[in-house]
Each structure stands twice: as structure tokens, then as C-alpha cells.
Design a protein around this motif. Structure first.
Motif, mmCIF file in Angstrom:
data_model
loop_
_atom_site.group_PDB
_atom_site.id
_atom_site.type_symbol
_atom_site.label_atom_id
_atom_site.label_comp_id
_atom_site.label_asym_id
_atom_site.label_seq_id
_atom_site.Cartn_x
_atom_site.Cartn_y
_atom_site.Cartn_z
ATOM 1 N N ASN A 1 61.814 40.925 48.451
ATOM 2 C CA ASN A 1 61.099 39.727 48.877
ATOM 3 C C ASN A 1 60.384 39.023 47.728
ATOM 4 O O ASN A 1 59.287 38.495 47.894
ATOM 5 C CB ASN A 1 60.092 40.084 49.977
ATOM 6 C CG ASN A 1 60.769 40.593 51.232
ATOM 7 O OD1 ASN A 1 61.766 40.032 51.658
ATOM 8 N ND2 ASN A 1 60.244 41.654 51.804
ATOM 9 N N LYS B 1 59.350 35.407 48.598
ATOM 10 C CA LYS B 1 58.530 35.107 49.783
ATOM 11 C C LYS B 1 57.252 34.346 49.428
ATOM 12 O O LYS B 1 56.915 33.355 50.102
ATOM 13 C CB LYS B 1 58.191 36.391 50.551
ATOM 14 C CG LYS B 1 57.495 36.112 51.881
ATOM 15 C CD LYS B 1 57.225 37.388 52.649
ATOM 16 C CE LYS B 1 56.651 37.074 54.026
ATOM 17 N NZ LYS B 1 55.399 36.296 53.974
ATOM 18 N N ASP C 1 56.239 30.738 50.991
ATOM 19 C CA ASP C 1 54.969 30.597 51.718
ATOM 20 C C ASP C 1 54.108 29.487 51.117
ATOM 21 O O ASP C 1 53.507 28.681 51.840
ATOM 22 C CB ASP C 1 54.198 31.912 51.710
ATOM 23 C CG ASP C 1 54.806 32.968 52.631
ATOM 24 O OD1 ASP C 1 55.581 32.583 53.537
ATOM 25 O OD2 ASP C 1 54.522 34.166 52.445
ATOM 26 N N ASP D 1 61.655 35.692 56.346
ATOM 27 C CA ASP D 1 61.281 36.509 57.496
ATOM 28 C C ASP D 1 61.143 35.738 58.800
ATOM 29 O O ASP D 1 60.783 36.318 59.829
ATOM 30 C CB ASP D 1 59.979 37.271 57.197
ATOM 31 C CG ASP D 1 58.833 36.342 56.816
ATOM 32 O OD1 ASP D 1 59.037 35.106 56.850
ATOM 33 O OD2 ASP D 1 57.743 36.846 56.494
ATOM 34 N N THR D 2 61.422 34.451 58.807
ATOM 35 C CA THR D 2 61.343 33.667 60.026
ATOM 36 C C THR D 2 62.343 32.514 59.979
ATOM 37 O O THR D 2 62.858 32.182 58.915
ATOM 38 C CB THR D 2 59.915 33.115 60.230
ATOM 39 O OG1 THR D 2 59.814 32.503 61.514
ATOM 40 C CG2 THR D 2 59.572 32.078 59.160
ATOM 41 N N THR D 3 62.600 31.917 61.110
ATOM 42 C CA THR D 3 63.514 30.776 61.165
ATOM 43 C C THR D 3 62.892 29.570 60.454
ATOM 44 O O THR D 3 61.699 29.310 60.578
ATOM 45 C CB THR D 3 63.811 30.401 62.638
ATOM 46 O OG1 THR D 3 64.409 31.516 63.283
ATOM 47 C CG2 THR D 3 64.752 29.213 62.715
ATOM 48 N N VAL D 4 63.704 28.863 59.698
ATOM 49 C CA VAL D 4 63.247 27.684 58.961
ATOM 50 C C VAL D 4 64.073 26.479 59.403
ATOM 51 O O VAL D 4 65.285 26.590 59.620
ATOM 52 C CB VAL D 4 63.378 27.902 57.432
ATOM 53 C CG1 VAL D 4 63.017 26.633 56.663
ATOM 54 C CG2 VAL D 4 62.498 29.060 56.985
ATOM 55 N N LYS E 1 58.496 25.510 59.072
ATOM 56 C CA LYS E 1 58.608 26.658 59.976
ATOM 57 C C LYS E 1 58.391 26.229 61.424
ATOM 58 O O LYS E 1 58.484 27.049 62.332
ATOM 59 C CB LYS E 1 57.598 27.739 59.578
ATOM 60 C CG LYS E 1 57.913 28.419 58.253
ATOM 61 C CD LYS E 1 57.050 29.636 57.997
ATOM 62 C CE LYS E 1 55.624 29.270 57.662
ATOM 63 N NZ LYS E 1 54.808 30.466 57.312
ATOM 64 N N ASP E 2 58.099 24.945 61.625
ATOM 65 C CA ASP E 2 57.853 24.419 62.969
ATOM 66 C C ASP E 2 59.031 23.570 63.441
ATOM 67 O O ASP E 2 59.586 22.781 62.668
ATOM 68 C CB ASP E 2 56.586 23.549 62.981
ATOM 69 C CG ASP E 2 55.372 24.327 62.489
ATOM 70 O OD1 ASP E 2 55.182 25.463 62.950
ATOM 71 O OD2 ASP E 2 54.622 23.781 61.651
ATOM 72 N N THR F 1 69.195 24.427 61.158
ATOM 73 C CA THR F 1 68.318 25.568 61.455
ATOM 74 C C THR F 1 68.802 26.752 60.630
ATOM 75 O O THR F 1 69.975 27.149 60.718
ATOM 76 C CB THR F 1 68.356 25.919 62.956
ATOM 77 O OG1 THR F 1 67.920 24.780 63.707
ATOM 78 C CG2 THR F 1 67.442 27.099 63.256
ATOM 79 N N LYS G 1 68.462 30.654 59.820
ATOM 80 C CA LYS G 1 67.972 31.906 60.380
ATOM 81 C C LYS G 1 68.208 33.062 59.426
ATOM 82 O O LYS G 1 69.155 33.057 58.669
ATOM 83 C CB LYS G 1 68.671 32.178 61.707
ATOM 84 C CG LYS G 1 68.352 31.139 62.773
ATOM 85 C CD LYS G 1 69.033 31.485 64.079
ATOM 86 C CE LYS G 1 68.704 30.459 65.148
ATOM 87 N NZ LYS G 1 69.334 30.774 66.446
#
Length: 291
Positions: free
Chosen positions: A150, A153, A157, A245-248, A267-268, A289, A291
């Protein structure tokens, strides 16, 4: 006879040029490696891809397919040079070029490829189940291994925090968040990136640093947003090849960039436009999207 003399003169000129360039490199280390290719056009491309002014010089022989690498051992290494060359489409015994790069070579340059594991399929030794078990047996923790996986990351972020500053149309906050982003970029240990990620990272790193520094150096929101456009495009290239670590959501505003349009990552799912903020907060759409 004239052709022979001309060939000798050309070869001598190239040798002198290589010798002069090599002499300018400090802490010089020289190694010989095999790089696959066919012709004089390959030679130019391989050497151009591998060379870095006063840092690395590559001399490739099309007849033997052997390359002499001379480089500043304090600034680069053999792997970095061979990875740049692989991005240009040329295999070595250590790295297989991406298929897209190889397929883009001119027909006469498409050499016979030796069967190897493609870069994108290569697995890091640290992530294999067998080696993970061995490392844990010898006291290495999964936390360290996850840190290696990572590396990017913090970069992602901090990018999202910078995006939020633009949504708020806060130039001062954007400058602060961009400085933090630049710190996380400089902290990335490239040798710990997986191979396919590493190749993209090398390709976009210079421009990412330029854009991030320019945003940090001003509080002019318009200038900052101009650099955020190209920054977002390069972050997109990285996040596509990395595991986040999350959908973007890759989103698009048709009004930005003088009507040419511009993208950003979020991320929204809800549209919160970083190029216009409250003026046109919901202007745009999700185009991909990830994933």
C-alpha cells in the motif's frame, strides 16, 4: 570501399560520443545486459529510453543484442534503466515490456519474444502465500507486508483531501493539502511497488511533482485548478493499476477547462465539482467506477 570507410567513420563517431557521455557520469558503474531488439531503429529507441543526462548511458549492439549500461550508482540502478526501456517496448532478461508497448513498435522492430511471465501477471515475492508463511515463521509481520503493498495509499488519500479543498474553493487549504500530498509522494519507496504499478509510477512521477508543487506554491484558485486537471489525469492512471481499499469514481465536468472538460476522482458517488465549487457544485457526471 567508400561504404566501408563511411561505416567505420560512423561507428567511430558513435563510440566517441558514448565515451564522452560516460565520462560525464560520477560514481560510474558499468554492467552488460541482454536487451531484445532487431535493428538500428531499435538501437535509437532503446538508448533514448535508457539514457539520462549525466546519470545513465546505454550503448546497445543490434548484432549481439547486448547493452552496456554505465550509470551513477548513487542516483539510479540497473533495474530502473531496464524498466524505462521495457516501457518503450523492449524486453530484457529481467523485465518483459507491456504488450501495448511492444505492439506499438514498428513492424521491423518487433523481435521474437522469449516466453516469460508478463509484468502484470508477475507476483511480488512478498505477496505469495508460501513466502508470506515463511516470513511470518521467521517473525516478519503481515503489517509490514501490507505496508509494502500500500505504498501509494497516502498519495491517494491526500489527493482526495486536496480535491475537497477545491470543492470548498479554498486556495489556502488547497496549498496546504498539496504540500502534504507532495510529502507523501516523496515518501514512496519505488522498489516496494509491484512491477506494473512501478512502471506507471515512473511514467507519471515527474508531472505529478510539478503539478503538486505548483498548487502548493500559490493560493490563486484558478491557477491551482489548472494544475489539478493534469494531476487528476495522472492519479487516475495510478489508481487504475493499483489496488485501493474502496471504490473510486472517475467524474467529468464538461464546463471546465474553457469548455473542453476535465476529470477528477472521488470516493463519493454524488457529484461535488472541484472546478467550480458552490458555483456549479453538481455539474458533471460519473464516467467510470473503479473497484
Amino acid at each position: 570501399m567508400k561504404k566501408s570507410i563511411l561505416s567505420i567513420m560512423v561507428a567511430t563517431t558513435l563510440l566517441l560520443s558514448f565515451t564522452t557521455s560516460s565520462a560525464q557520469i560520477k560514481n560510474a558503474k558499468t554492467e552488460t545486459v541482454k536487451i531484445y531488439g532487431n535493428c538500428g531503429m531499435c538501437e535509437k529507441t532503446i538508448q533514448k529510453a535508457g539514457n539520462l543526462k549525466k546519470v545513465a548511458v546505454v550503448d546497445w549492439n543490434k548484432d549481439t543484442q547486448m547493452a552496456t549500461l554505465t550509470y551513477d550508482a548513487k542516483k539510479t540502478n540497473q533495474d530502473e534503466i531496464l524498466k524505462r526501456i521495457s516501457l518503450a517496448g523492449y524486453d530484457s532478461d529481467k523485465f518483459l515490456a507491456p504488450d501495448t508497448a511492444y505492439n506499438n513498435l514498428h513492424g521491423c522492430c518487433q523481435y521474437d519474444r522469449v516466453a516469460k511471465i508478463p509484468i502484470k501477471e508477475a507476483k511480488s515475492e512478498l505477496t505469495s502465500t508460501e513466502n508470506l508463511s515463511n516470513l511470518e515463521t521467521h517473525g516478519a509481520s503481515t503489517e509490514i507486508i501490507n505496508q509494502n503493498k500500500n505504498q501509494l495509499k497516502p498519495v491517494f488519500d491526500n489527493y482526495f483531501k486536496l480535491k475537497d479543498a477545491f470543492v470548498s474553493t479554498d486556495g489556502k487549504m488547497a496549498a496546504t493539502e498539496s504540500s502534504t500530498l507532495l510529502t507523501s509522494i516523496n515518501a514512496v519507496q519505488m522498489d516496494k511497488l509491484e512491477m506494473d504499478v512501478h512502471l506507471v509510477w515512473m511514467k507519471v512521477l515527474t508531472q505529478i511533482k510539478v503539478d503538486t508543487q505548483q498548487i502548493a506554491d500559490t493560493k490563486d484558485i484558478k491557477k491551482q485548478r489548472n494544475h489539478f486537471m493534469t494531476l487528476s489525469n495522472n492519479i487516475y492512471s495510478l489508481i487504475k493499476v493499483s489496488k485501493f481499499d474502496t471504490t473510486v469514481y472517475y467524474q467529468f465536468c464538461p464546463m471546465a477547462n474553457d469548455g473542453k472538460g476535465a476529470n477528477w476522482l472521488s470516493k463519493d458517488t454524488a457529484i461535488k465539482n472541484p472546478y467550480y465549487g458552490s458555483q456549479m457544485l453538481s455539474c458533471g457526471k460519473t464516467v467510470e467506477t473503479i473497484k
